[in-house]
Design a protein around this motif. Structure first.
Motif, PDB file in Angstrom:
ATOM      1  N   MET A   1      21.276  82.800 -50.337  1.00 52.95           N
ATOM      2  CA  MET A   1      22.360  82.836 -49.240  1.00 52.95           C
ATOM      3  C   MET A   1      23.374  82.253 -49.795  1.00 52.95           C
ATOM      4  SD  MET A   1      22.141  81.295 -45.444  1.00 52.95           S
ATOM      5  CE  MET A   1      20.242  81.660 -45.395  1.00 52.95           C
ATOM      6  N   SER A   2      24.592  82.620 -49.847  1.00 56.88           N
ATOM      7  CA  SER A   2      26.144  82.278 -50.317  1.00 56.88           C
ATOM      8  C   SER A   2      26.445  81.027 -49.381  1.00 56.88           C
ATOM      9  CB  SER A   2      27.113  83.385 -50.227  1.00 56.88           C
ATOM     10  OG  SER A   2      27.499  83.848 -49.055  1.00 56.88           O
ATOM     11  N   ILE A   3      27.395  80.390 -49.901  1.00 57.69           N
ATOM     12  CA  ILE A   3      28.232  79.214 -48.981  1.00 57.69           C
ATOM     13  C   ILE A   3      28.810  79.658 -47.971  1.00 57.69           C
ATOM     14  CG2 ILE A   3      29.794  77.266 -49.338  1.00 57.69           C
ATOM     15  CD1 ILE A   3      28.870  76.964 -52.034  1.00 57.69           C
ATOM     16  N   LEU A   4      29.446  80.783 -48.053  1.00 61.80           N
ATOM     17  CA  LEU A   4      30.201  81.576 -46.929  1.00 61.80           C
ATOM     18  C   LEU A   4      29.224  81.839 -45.853  1.00 61.80           C
ATOM     19  CD1 LEU A   4      32.646  82.658 -45.683  1.00 61.80           C
ATOM     20  CD2 LEU A   4      32.257  84.765 -46.891  1.00 61.80           C
ATOM     21  N   ALA A   5      27.937  82.350 -45.999  1.00 61.86           N
ATOM     22  CA  ALA A   5      27.115  82.653 -45.058  1.00 61.86           C
ATOM     23  C   ALA A   5      26.616  81.515 -44.469  1.00 61.86           C
ATOM     24  CB  ALA A   5      25.772  83.641 -45.592  1.00 61.86           C
ATOM     25  N   ILE A   6      26.499  80.536 -45.126  1.00 59.06           N
ATOM     26  CA  ILE A   6      26.112  79.052 -44.444  1.00 59.06           C
ATOM     27  C   ILE A   6      26.973  78.607 -43.476  1.00 59.06           C
ATOM     28  CG2 ILE A   6      25.331  76.706 -44.795  1.00 59.06           C
ATOM     29  CD1 ILE A   6      23.935  77.970 -47.522  1.00 59.06           C
ATOM     30  N   LEU A   7      28.270  78.651 -43.832  1.00 56.27           N
ATOM     31  CA  LEU A   7      29.290  77.984 -42.950  1.00 56.27           C
ATOM     32  C   LEU A   7      29.568  78.867 -41.816  1.00 56.27           C
ATOM     33  CD1 LEU A   7      32.030  77.324 -45.893  1.00 56.27           C
ATOM     34  CD2 LEU A   7      30.442  75.663 -44.384  1.00 56.27           C
ATOM     35  N   LEU A   8      29.570  80.338 -42.031  1.00 61.87           N
ATOM     36  CA  LEU A   8      29.615  81.027 -40.917  1.00 61.87           C
ATOM     37  C   LEU A   8      28.289  80.906 -40.026  1.00 61.87           C
ATOM     38  CD1 LEU A   8      30.826  84.692 -42.192  1.00 61.87           C
ATOM     39  CD2 LEU A   8      32.147  83.250 -40.655  1.00 61.87           C
ATOM     40  N   ASN A   9      27.191  80.672 -40.474  1.00 58.02           N
ATOM     41  CA  ASN A   9      26.258  80.280 -39.599  1.00 58.02           C
ATOM     42  C   ASN A   9      26.437  79.120 -38.475  1.00 58.02           C
ATOM     43  OD1 ASN A   9      24.578  82.487 -40.492  1.00 58.02           O
ATOM     44  ND2 ASN A   9      23.487  81.498 -41.858  1.00 58.02           N
ATOM     45  N   ILE A  10      26.889  77.995 -39.292  1.00 50.87           N
ATOM     46  CA  ILE A  10      27.154  77.001 -38.623  1.00 50.87           C
ATOM     47  C   ILE A  10      28.270  77.012 -37.897  1.00 50.87           C
ATOM     48  CG2 ILE A  10      27.891  74.566 -39.025  1.00 50.87           C
ATOM     49  CD1 ILE A  10      26.319  74.695 -41.568  1.00 50.87           C
ATOM     50  N   PHE A  11      29.607  77.423 -37.847  1.00 56.11           N
ATOM     51  CA  PHE A  11      30.603  77.505 -37.254  1.00 56.11           C
ATOM     52  C   PHE A  11      30.866  78.663 -36.272  1.00 56.11           C
ATOM     53  CE2 PHE A  11      31.590  74.510 -40.923  1.00 56.11           C
ATOM     54  CZ  PHE A  11      31.749  73.482 -40.009  1.00 56.11           C
ATOM     55  N   LEU A  12      30.357  79.876 -36.807  1.00 58.39           N
ATOM     56  CA  LEU A  12      30.453  80.928 -35.927  1.00 58.39           C
ATOM     57  C   LEU A  12      29.266  81.954 -36.184  1.00 58.39           C
ATOM     58  CD1 LEU A  12      34.006  82.103 -37.258  1.00 58.39           C
ATOM     59  CD2 LEU A  12      33.495  81.130 -34.915  1.00 58.39           C
ATOM     60  N   PRO A  14      27.613  84.308 -34.171  1.00 63.36           N
ATOM     61  CA  PRO A  14      27.781  85.699 -33.788  1.00 63.36           C
ATOM     62  C   PRO A  14      28.382  86.452 -34.886  1.00 63.36           C
ATOM     63  CG  PRO A  14      28.318  84.350 -31.842  1.00 63.36           C
ATOM     64  CD  PRO A  14      28.167  83.349 -32.855  1.00 63.36           C
ATOM     65  N   ILE A  15      29.483  85.935 -35.437  1.00 64.62           N
ATOM     66  CA  ILE A  15      30.157  86.774 -36.739  1.00 64.62           C
ATOM     67  C   ILE A  15      29.386  86.612 -37.676  1.00 64.62           C
ATOM     68  CG2 ILE A  15      32.057  86.467 -38.155  1.00 64.62           C
ATOM     69  CD1 ILE A  15      32.982  87.037 -35.164  1.00 64.62           C
ATOM     70  N   SER A  16      28.427  85.752 -38.224  1.00 64.49           N
ATOM     71  CA  SER A  16      27.392  85.930 -39.179  1.00 64.49           C
ATOM     72  C   SER A  16      26.447  86.926 -38.890  1.00 64.49           C
ATOM     73  CB  SER A  16      26.847  84.599 -39.423  1.00 64.49           C
ATOM     74  OG  SER A  16      26.037  84.450 -40.378  1.00 64.49           O
ATOM     75  N   VAL A  17      25.943  86.994 -37.677  1.00 63.71           N
ATOM     76  CA  VAL A  17      25.010  87.930 -37.470  1.00 63.71           C
ATOM     77  C   VAL A  17      25.329  89.171 -37.250  1.00 63.71           C
ATOM     78  CG1 VAL A  17      23.408  88.662 -35.468  1.00 63.71           C
ATOM     79  CG2 VAL A  17      23.440  86.074 -35.969  1.00 63.71           C
TER      80      VAL A  17
END
Length: 52
Positions: A1-12, A14-17
């Motif tokens: 899992m990339s750092i971008l995916a982790i940040l999107l999971n935390i802050f946004l 629905p966007i990540s999903v």
């Protein structure tokens, strides 16, 4: 899992999903969970993005 995916999971979550699975039932479930409580949305996003 990339750092971008982790940040999107935390802050946004629905966007990540949406980026991982597209617009469908997983996105709808995540939006509902995020509105009901931010933490369940995050947990669901991590679950969806981490499974293969």
């Amino acid at each position: 899992m990339s750092i971008l995916a982790i940040l999107l999971n935390i802050f946004l979550p629905p966007i990540s999903v949406a980026l991982k699975k597209g617009a469908g039932k997983d996105l709808t479930i995540n939006i509902i969970l995020t509105f009901l409580g931010y933490l369940p949305g995050i947990v669901h996003a991590f679950y969806i993005t981490s499974k293969k």
